[in-house]
Design a protein around this motif. Structure first.
Motif, PDB file in Angstrom:
ATOM      1  N   SER A   7       0.850  -1.201   0.000  1.00  0.00           N
ATOM      2  CA  SER A   7       0.000   0.000   0.000  1.00  0.00           C
ATOM      3  C   SER A   7       0.882   1.246   0.000  1.00  0.00           C
ATOM      4  O   SER A   7       0.525   2.257  -0.611  1.00  0.00           O
ATOM      5  CB  SER A   7      -0.951  -0.005   1.194  1.00  0.00           C
ATOM      6  OG  SER A   7      -0.282   0.244   2.414  1.00  0.00           O
ATOM      7  N   GLY A  58       2.054   1.782  -3.623  1.00  0.00           N
ATOM      8  CA  GLY A  58       0.961   2.208  -4.492  1.00  0.00           C
ATOM      9  C   GLY A  58       0.571   3.664  -4.304  1.00  0.00           C
ATOM     10  O   GLY A  58       0.207   4.351  -5.255  1.00  0.00           O
ATOM     11  N   VAL A 103       0.185   2.038 -10.569  1.00  0.00           N
ATOM     12  CA  VAL A 103      -1.197   1.579 -10.539  1.00  0.00           C
ATOM     13  C   VAL A 103      -1.821   1.735 -11.926  1.00  0.00           C
ATOM     14  O   VAL A 103      -1.677   2.773 -12.574  1.00  0.00           O
ATOM     15  CB  VAL A 103      -2.008   2.368  -9.486  1.00  0.00           C
ATOM     16  CG1 VAL A 103      -3.457   1.915  -9.453  1.00  0.00           C
ATOM     17  CG2 VAL A 103      -1.363   2.216  -8.114  1.00  0.00           C
ATOM     18  N   MET A 155      -5.441  -1.838  -9.770  1.00  0.00           N
ATOM     19  CA  MET A 155      -4.389  -2.554  -9.051  1.00  0.00           C
ATOM     20  C   MET A 155      -3.052  -2.231  -9.713  1.00  0.00           C
ATOM     21  O   MET A 155      -3.007  -1.552 -10.735  1.00  0.00           O
ATOM     22  CB  MET A 155      -4.651  -4.069  -9.105  1.00  0.00           C
ATOM     23  CG  MET A 155      -5.925  -4.489  -8.387  1.00  0.00           C
ATOM     24  SD  MET A 155      -6.155  -6.286  -8.336  1.00  0.00           S
ATOM     25  CE  MET A 155      -6.806  -6.606  -9.974  1.00  0.00           C
TER      26      MET A 155
END
Length: 157
Positions: A50, A53, A60, A75
């Motif tokens: 996380s 990202g 992403v 994702m």
């Protein structure tokens, strides 16, 4: 590059269609300490990626949608490789990743005892870089640099 071209994400794409294999110039990797419980490994992996990202939005892809039109969250646009190793391997990988300037996320053993983001950040901030009791790291960067940072780690089984 007769049989390859670069796409809009700067990935090496085999010529031949949408289902052709993609060879990424970068790598997303997570390294977990091999003495963690299964639930800890899953939790640490989720938290670590996380961080990548959110800090690196270019990792992403686009949102998903099924044939019925139901929308789903985007994702990562490339695989996440998960490795494991002993405490020394995780510590060494962290040192090499930081030294190489690779974007790095950390998870320390103290974070298993905290209950929210502010407490997590305080637990990390209370310890010097070389004294962190790391149970996992995530890194992103050029494939070769990530491979060098994770030297000695093995693919998670």
């Amino acid at each position: 590059m007769s049989d390859q071209t670069k796409n809009e994400n700067d990935e090496q794409v085999e010529v031949g269609g949408a289902d052709a294999p993609v060879r990424f110039d970068t790598k997303i990797a997570v390294l977990l300490r091999d003495d963690l419980e299964t639930w800890q490994r899953l939790n640490v992996t989720a938290f670590l990626v996380s961080g990548l990202g959110t800090a690196l939005p270019e990792l992403v892809g686009e949102p998903y949608q099924d044939a019925d039109g139901t929308a789903y969250l985007p994702m990562f646009r490339q695989p996440v490789l998960v490795f494991e190793g002993g405490k020394e391997a995780v510590t060494a990988a962290h040192e090499r990743a930081v030294r190489r300037g690779l974007p790095t996320a950390v998870f320390t053993s103290d974070l298993f005892r905290t209950g929210h983001d502010r407490a997590n950040r305080a637990a990390v901030a209370a310890v010097g870089k070389d004294q962190l009791d790391l149970v996992g790291v995530a890194v992103h960067g050029p494939r070769n640099a990530v491979d060098k940072a994770l030297k000695g780690a093995r693919m998670h089984t």
